[in-house]
Design a protein around this motif. Structure first.
Motif, mmCIF file in Angstrom:
data_model
loop_
_atom_site.group_PDB
_atom_site.id
_atom_site.type_symbol
_atom_site.label_atom_id
_atom_site.label_comp_id
_atom_site.label_asym_id
_atom_site.label_seq_id
_atom_site.Cartn_x
_atom_site.Cartn_y
_atom_site.Cartn_z
ATOM 1 N N ALA A 1 0.829 -1.208 0.000
ATOM 2 C CA ALA A 1 0.000 0.000 0.000
ATOM 3 C C ALA A 1 0.862 1.256 0.000
ATOM 4 O O ALA A 1 0.514 2.264 -0.638
ATOM 5 N N GLN A 2 1.978 1.204 0.666
ATOM 6 C CA GLN A 2 2.881 2.351 0.667
ATOM 7 C C GLN A 2 3.463 2.592 -0.724
ATOM 8 O O GLN A 2 3.685 3.736 -1.126
ATOM 9 N N GLN A 3 3.720 1.503 -1.467
ATOM 10 C CA GLN A 3 4.238 1.658 -2.828
ATOM 11 C C GLN A 3 3.272 2.426 -3.715
ATOM 12 O O GLN A 3 3.688 3.241 -4.545
ATOM 13 N N THR A 4 1.970 2.151 -3.579
ATOM 14 C CA THR A 4 0.974 2.804 -4.429
ATOM 15 C C THR A 4 0.439 4.094 -3.818
ATOM 16 O O THR A 4 -0.497 4.676 -4.351
ATOM 17 N N ARG A 5 1.025 4.497 -2.683
ATOM 18 C CA ARG A 5 0.550 5.655 -1.933
ATOM 19 C C ARG A 5 -0.916 5.493 -1.559
ATOM 20 O O ARG A 5 -1.680 6.450 -1.531
ATOM 21 N N GLY A 6 -1.267 4.242 -1.269
ATOM 22 C CA GLY A 6 -2.600 3.930 -0.772
ATOM 23 C C GLY A 6 -3.617 3.570 -1.828
ATOM 24 O O GLY A 6 -4.707 3.077 -1.500
ATOM 25 N N GLU A 7 -3.321 3.798 -3.103
ATOM 26 C CA GLU A 7 -4.324 3.529 -4.139
ATOM 27 C C GLU A 7 -4.548 2.029 -4.303
ATOM 28 O O GLU A 7 -3.614 1.247 -4.425
ATOM 29 N N ILE A 8 -5.833 1.655 -4.323
ATOM 30 C CA ILE A 8 -6.223 0.246 -4.412
ATOM 31 C C ILE A 8 -6.722 -0.108 -5.805
ATOM 32 O O ILE A 8 -6.270 -1.086 -6.413
ATOM 33 N N SER A 9 -7.665 0.690 -6.324
ATOM 34 C CA SER A 9 -8.325 0.311 -7.575
ATOM 35 C C SER A 9 -9.036 1.500 -8.199
ATOM 36 O O SER A 9 -9.465 2.428 -7.502
ATOM 37 N N HIS A 10 -9.185 1.460 -9.524
ATOM 38 C CA HIS A 10 -10.013 2.426 -10.239
ATOM 39 C C HIS A 10 -10.550 1.778 -11.506
ATOM 40 O O HIS A 10 -9.966 0.837 -12.045
ATOM 41 N N VAL A 11 -11.684 2.280 -11.974
ATOM 42 C CA VAL A 11 -12.303 1.831 -13.222
ATOM 43 C C VAL A 11 -11.982 2.838 -14.309
ATOM 44 O O VAL A 11 -12.029 4.051 -14.077
#
Length: 270
Positions: free
Chosen positions: A178-188
């Motif tokens: 999660a730290q690698q993505t700066r918290g981003e999980i998913s988007h459409v």
């Protein structure tokens, strides 16, 4: 001069010699002109292809197109499940979040994707407007439900910059991925495409590959800093766009598994 063939021939030879001299004295200019004549049709088609994806993470103009082509050199292999056999990956020794045996085999070959690494988009097997809207609505509802539980927050995607994304809240513990993505999980991808980017547990990533539901991003596992402020884990996958109600259900199950993995909960989500 037409009445004097010898003189006409001399004029032709003289003109050819002048042309040779011109080419020799302006080699760079001639080479660039010839190259442009050959490459221009390809460049126009490639630029039109880039625009056909719709707006994404890069500028939606010629500069973005040039940057997308420059970034091709960082592209990585996207279809092998082998990276998820690495027992050094975070959480590799734990079970995944997709129910065992739940994910059905996708019923079609993998769709063709655009040749540019960003934005990553499908070119075929696209959903109807109704199916795409169903996915968008269900994704939005999941975000609202998970927000009420304090599991996620919804804000603009850091990767796409055009779509809302689910994030691990800043107040919540964020593990290494999660730290690698700066918290981003998913988007459409809410344009014509309707595909989904989501970060999943390594075991679930392998299941996705084996069942034909997605592939890695071209930069998954690559560190592009300081070229771009992006660090994409190998767990970052593209899930192919659903084409019917059953596939919307499947894709949403995958997104829920991503939320559970990134927030560290095994609590059931709507």
């Amino acid at each position: 001069m037409n009445g004097y063939p010898v003189l006409s021939r001399l004029a032709e030879v003289s003109g050819f010699e002048q042309l040779q001299k011109l080419v020799r004295s302006h080699r760079t200019m001639v080479f660039c002109t010839a190259s442009a004549a050959v490459l221009l049709p390809f460049a126009v088609r490639d630029y039109q292809l880039y625009l056909s994806y719709g707006p994404g993470g890069l500028p939606y103009n010629a500069f973005g197109w040039l940057l997308a082509n420059t970034l091709r050199v960082f592209s990585r292999e996207q279809l092998s499940p082998k990276p998820y056999d690495d027992n050094k990956l975070p959480f590799a020794d734990e079970s995944g979040y997709l129910p065992t045996g739940f994910l059905p085999r996708r019923e079609s070959p993998r769709p063709k994707l655009g040749s540019h690494p960003v934005p990553q988009r499908q070119l075929e097997q696209l959903p109807s407007a109704d199916v795409r809207q169903e996915l968008i609505d269900r994704f939005k509802q999941l975000g609202e439900d998970a927000t009420e539980k304090g599991l996620v927050e919804v804000k603009q995607s850091l990767y796409e910059r055009q779509h809302k994304a689910l994030f691990v809240p800043s107040a919540r513990h964020q593990h290494a991925v999660a730290q690698q993505t700066r918290g981003e999980i998913s988007h459409v991808h809410a344009g014509l495409d309707g595909s989904v980017h989501v970060v999943l547990h390594p075991v679930d990533c392998k299941t996705i590959f084996e069942q034909g539901w997605g592939q890695r991003h071209a930069f998954s596992g690559a560190d592009l800093n300081p070229i771009l402020p992006v660090n994409i884990p190998v767990n970052y996958l593209l899930i192919y766009a659903p084409r019917n109600q059953a596939e919307v259900d499947t894709v949403m199950s995958i997104v829920r598994a991503g939320v559970q993995f990134m927030t560290g909960t095994r609590e059931a989500l709507g």
